[in-house]
Scaffold this motif. Sequence first.
Motif, mmCIF file in Angstrom:
data_model
loop_
_atom_site.group_PDB
_atom_site.id
_atom_site.type_symbol
_atom_site.label_atom_id
_atom_site.label_comp_id
_atom_site.label_asym_id
_atom_site.label_seq_id
_atom_site.Cartn_x
_atom_site.Cartn_y
_atom_site.Cartn_z
ATOM 1 N N GLY A 81 0.783 -1.221 0.000
ATOM 2 C CA GLY A 81 0.000 0.000 0.000
ATOM 3 C C GLY A 81 0.816 1.273 0.000
ATOM 4 N N GLY A 82 2.076 1.174 0.392
ATOM 5 C CA GLY A 82 2.917 2.361 0.467
ATOM 6 C C GLY A 82 3.152 3.033 -0.863
ATOM 7 N N HIS A 83 3.042 2.280 -1.959
ATOM 8 C CA HIS A 83 3.293 2.871 -3.279
ATOM 9 C C HIS A 83 2.294 3.990 -3.583
ATOM 10 C CE1 HIS A 83 6.303 -0.073 -4.204
ATOM 11 N NE2 HIS A 83 5.467 -1.072 -4.064
ATOM 12 N N THR A 84 1.070 3.818 -3.132
ATOM 13 C CA THR A 84 0.045 4.842 -3.344
ATOM 14 C C THR A 84 -0.142 5.723 -2.119
ATOM 15 O OG1 THR A 84 -1.171 3.508 -4.961
ATOM 16 C CG2 THR A 84 -2.419 5.213 -3.790
ATOM 17 N N PHE A 85 -0.195 5.123 -0.947
ATOM 18 C CA PHE A 85 -0.631 5.863 0.229
ATOM 19 C C PHE A 85 0.487 6.573 0.986
ATOM 20 C CE2 PHE A 85 -3.896 2.657 -0.625
ATOM 21 C CZ PHE A 85 -4.942 3.537 -0.886
ATOM 22 N N ALA A 86 1.728 6.203 0.753
ATOM 23 C CA ALA A 86 2.825 6.993 1.329
ATOM 24 C C ALA A 86 2.907 8.373 0.672
ATOM 25 C CB ALA A 86 4.155 6.243 1.208
ATOM 26 N N PRO A 87 2.885 8.472 -0.673
ATOM 27 C CA PRO A 87 2.836 9.802 -1.284
ATOM 28 C C PRO A 87 1.589 10.583 -0.884
ATOM 29 C CG PRO A 87 3.453 8.165 -2.922
ATOM 30 C CD PRO A 87 3.026 7.408 -1.689
ATOM 31 N N MET A 88 0.447 9.904 -0.813
ATOM 32 C CA MET A 88 -0.787 10.572 -0.410
ATOM 33 C C MET A 88 -0.642 11.157 0.996
ATOM 34 S SD MET A 88 -4.651 8.981 -0.367
ATOM 35 C CE MET A 88 -4.592 8.523 -2.108
ATOM 36 N N ALA A 89 -0.031 10.411 1.895
ATOM 37 C CA ALA A 89 0.186 10.909 3.260
ATOM 38 C C ALA A 89 1.097 12.136 3.259
ATOM 39 C CB ALA A 89 0.770 9.802 4.134
ATOM 40 N N ARG A 90 2.097 12.131 2.402
ATOM 41 C CA ARG A 90 2.980 13.299 2.319
ATOM 42 C C ARG A 90 2.209 14.515 1.819
ATOM 43 N NH1 ARG A 90 6.700 9.333 0.376
ATOM 44 N NH2 ARG A 90 6.445 9.991 -1.783
ATOM 45 N N TRP A 91 1.314 14.325 0.872
ATOM 46 C CA TRP A 91 0.515 15.449 0.356
ATOM 47 C C TRP A 91 -0.393 16.009 1.448
ATOM 48 C CZ3 TRP A 91 -1.643 13.074 -4.860
ATOM 49 C CH2 TRP A 91 -0.557 12.747 -5.691
ATOM 50 N N VAL A 92 -1.066 15.122 2.159
ATOM 51 C CA VAL A 92 -1.972 15.572 3.223
ATOM 52 C C VAL A 92 -1.200 16.303 4.306
ATOM 53 C CG1 VAL A 92 -3.567 14.818 5.033
ATOM 54 C CG2 VAL A 92 -3.648 13.741 2.773
ATOM 55 N N SER A 93 -0.066 15.755 4.677
ATOM 56 C CA SER A 93 0.752 16.386 5.717
ATOM 57 C C SER A 93 1.196 17.778 5.285
ATOM 58 C CB SER A 93 1.965 15.502 6.022
ATOM 59 O OG SER A 93 2.644 15.958 7.161
#
Length: 213
Positions: free
Chosen positions: A69-81
Amino acid sequence: MAMERREENLFREWKRKYGEQFIADGVVNEAAFDASPLPRLVFVLKEVDDCAPGFDLRSFIEAGSPKNGGHTFAPMARWVSAVRGREINFAPEEERKRVLLPVAVMNLKKTTGGAITRYGALHAAVMADREFLKEQIRLYLDKPTCFACCGNQVFDLFCDVMGGLPVENCSGTDYCRLDGRCLAFRFYHPNAKIGGLASCFRAAVEKLNRLQA
């Protein structure tokens, strides 16, 4: 009615069409979503890639999106942060879990797909589920919200689902108005190998939020 209950009422009807192949998605954590700073963030994606029957994307993200899941949701978490005022360079499972609790993530296609999406099949699936999708989107319009449509096709289909909304542009960002408080905008997929997307995402949300004020 509580958001989770409203989602489940909708999904109960939707699942009659797909059975166990239906993939539930939406608000990751209702309490966190309700308490989120405004604008709230809803990410719109194409489909889930290769998952087991009965998969629930909400539970997967709430658990920290383990394994691949990190391939999609790690970048997404960086954007939200970045939007919330704290840019990070790395988002392991625990960080993803913390940062993504207050968001919603929905797919336009509610059954599993593959690594490569054929637009014709995607378009047909989305148009077949158009009324269901419209109802799900409307669940999230009760407060100022930005819908980040991750990919050109996703944004175009999103506008079609909502009745062919006119596309406007603000300083290079395409967007459409859902009502006076909610907007959807065109952005990259989290898997895009482009530097500086967290800052670009923050800038897009900030300038669109000013239009909602």
